[in-house]
Design an enzyme around this catalytic site. Structure first.
Site, short mmCIF file in Angstrom:
data_model
loop_
_atom_site.label_atom_id
_atom_site.label_comp_id
_atom_site.label_asym_id
_atom_site.label_seq_id
_atom_site.Cartn_x
_atom_site.Cartn_y
_atom_site.Cartn_z
N ASP A 76 0.32 -5.66 4.63
CA ASP A 76 -0.23 -4.65 3.43
C ASP A 76 -0.50 -5.74 2.64
O ASP A 76 -0.05 -6.41 1.89
CB ASP A 76 1.15 -3.55 3.26
CG ASP A 76 0.28 -2.77 1.87
OD1 ASP A 76 -0.29 -1.83 2.36
OD2 ASP A 76 0.34 -3.28 0.73
N TYR A 81 -4.45 -7.16 -5.48
CA TYR A 81 -3.47 -8.24 -5.24
C TYR A 81 -3.86 -9.51 -5.46
O TYR A 81 -3.26 -10.48 -5.46
CB TYR A 81 -2.52 -7.97 -4.02
CG TYR A 81 -1.91 -6.80 -3.84
CD1 TYR A 81 -1.74 -5.70 -4.74
CD2 TYR A 81 -1.23 -6.37 -2.52
CE1 TYR A 81 -1.22 -4.68 -4.62
CE2 TYR A 81 -0.67 -5.22 -2.34
CZ TYR A 81 -0.63 -4.38 -3.32
OH TYR A 81 -0.09 -3.03 -3.05
N LYS A 106 -6.76 -2.07 0.23
CA LYS A 106 -6.88 -0.80 -0.64
C LYS A 106 -8.16 -1.12 -1.65
O LYS A 106 -8.40 -1.93 -1.90
CB LYS A 106 -5.59 -0.47 -1.40
CG LYS A 106 -4.27 -0.58 -0.52
CD LYS A 106 -3.22 -0.26 -1.52
CE LYS A 106 -1.83 -0.66 -0.76
NZ LYS A 106 -1.89 -1.92 -0.51
N HIS A 139 -6.36 3.37 -3.76
CA HIS A 139 -5.25 2.61 -4.30
C HIS A 139 -4.56 3.98 -5.40
O HIS A 139 -3.39 4.03 -5.21
CB HIS A 139 -5.35 1.19 -4.94
CG HIS A 139 -4.32 0.58 -4.94
ND1 HIS A 139 -4.45 -0.75 -5.04
CD2 HIS A 139 -2.90 0.76 -5.06
CE1 HIS A 139 -3.08 -1.09 -5.08
NE2 HIS A 139 -2.27 -0.23 -5.02
N ASN A 169 -0.61 6.78 -3.90
CA ASN A 169 -0.48 7.30 -5.03
C ASN A 169 -0.89 8.76 -5.28
O ASN A 169 -1.02 9.19 -6.51
CB ASN A 169 -0.49 6.35 -6.21
CG ASN A 169 0.21 5.09 -5.94
OD1 ASN A 169 1.51 5.06 -5.94
ND2 ASN A 169 -0.29 4.03 -5.80
#
Length: 302
Positions: A76, A81, A106, A139, A169
């Site tokens: 993932d 990131y 994402k 995301h 989320n």
């Protein structure tokens, strides 16, 4: 008799002096066979390696490469990131066939909207150096943009460059809004989940709608590992509190993506397939829910 004596001596010498032994227990378990069928007919490994906060460069690349060698088949990452390039390199250089590795990335908030989402996806697959991703997620549910972003994701899935699409989320209100605008439902909702944050309302809603839950921060960022219920159950099984938390998630049929770049922890986090938490122990763990949240609450987002 003399021959068998020398064979016996040779075997003893190999075992005790050359340290010939079986691989660590963790490398013997069938991580590759623990899958969950998604709503679109694809399958996703329930155990994955999270790469949030892993530094770009060698740290991420080495962690992913080691995880794949150990038996992980789900990695993932995310644009935010800043390590997609390193994840992709480790996947490409692995001896594991690409078809056997499940890669999630994402769409970040600043890239949301119809055309920006298309462009962001192109950049992500370029960074990864892969022809496709297995799962592409929105995301966070950015107001006024998330539905246009979802329309782009539908087209990306239609092109085959993302095998599955989902969200992260999203509250049940966000999901209901999405349902009212589209016939394509997300197959995954990735949210913060642990024994200390079980989010029963959104978890129940996703289960009823056939949406697979993936839990991030499954170890509560390591801040609750000394809980007495957790440590007691861990001692009963000869395991660590972290292993019990991961096992709890799997027995809840959640996918789980503990993050680590430490090889020993990567192995330990996966060494959870040869024990079972009892029904009574699951009840005790379920009782730990105290809404301990370490990331922003999607319920606060319009």
């Amino acid at each position: 008799c003399v021959f068998f004596f020398f064979v016996f001596v040779f075997v003893v010498f190999c075992v005790f002096f050359l340290r010939i032994r079986r691989p660590p227990r963790s490398t013997l378990f069938p991580y590759t066979t623990l899958f969950r069928s998604l709503g679109d007919g694809n399958s996703m490994p329930l155990l994955g390696l999270g790469t949030w906060a892993a530094q770009s460069g060698g740290e991420t690349r080495d962690a992913v490469a080691f995880a794949l060698e150990t038996g992980y088949r789900h990695i993932d990452t995310a644009k935010m990131y800043n390590n997609e390039q390193d994840v992709g390199q480790a996947v490409r250089e692995s001896s594991i066939p690409r078809a056997n590795i499940f890669v999630t990335t994402k769409l970040w908030d600043s890239d949301q909207g119809y055309q920006p989402a298309h462009d962001a996806f192109d950049r992500s697959v370029d960074q990864l150096g892969l022809e496709y991703v297995d799962l592409y997620l929105i995301h966070w549910p950015v107001e006024n943009l998330r539905n246009d972003s979802w329309r782009a994701l539908e087209e990306i899935k239609g092109s085959g460059r993302a095998r599955s699409i989902g969200v992260s989320n999203f509250s049940h209100e966000h999901l209901q809004e999405l349902f009212s605008r589209s016939d394509t439902r997300p197959v995954v909702n990735q949210i913060e989940l642990s024994p200390f944050l079980q989010q029963p309302s959104i978890a129940s809603f996703c289960r009823s709608e056939g949406i697979q839950l993936t839990g991030y921060c499954p170890l509560a960022k390591g801040r609750r590992l000394d809980d007495t219920v957790l440590t007691d159950i861990a001692e009963q099984h000869g395991r660590s509190p972290a292993q019990v938390m991961i096992r709890w998630a799997l027995q809840k049929r959640q996918a789980v993506i503990p993050k680590s770049s430490n090889p020993a922890r990567i192995v330990q986090n996966a060494d959870i397939f040869d024990f079972q938490i009892s029904a009574d122990e699951m009840v005790r763990l379920d009782g730990l829910d105290d809404d301990s949240r370490f990331c922003p609450d999607p319920l606060s987002m319009p």
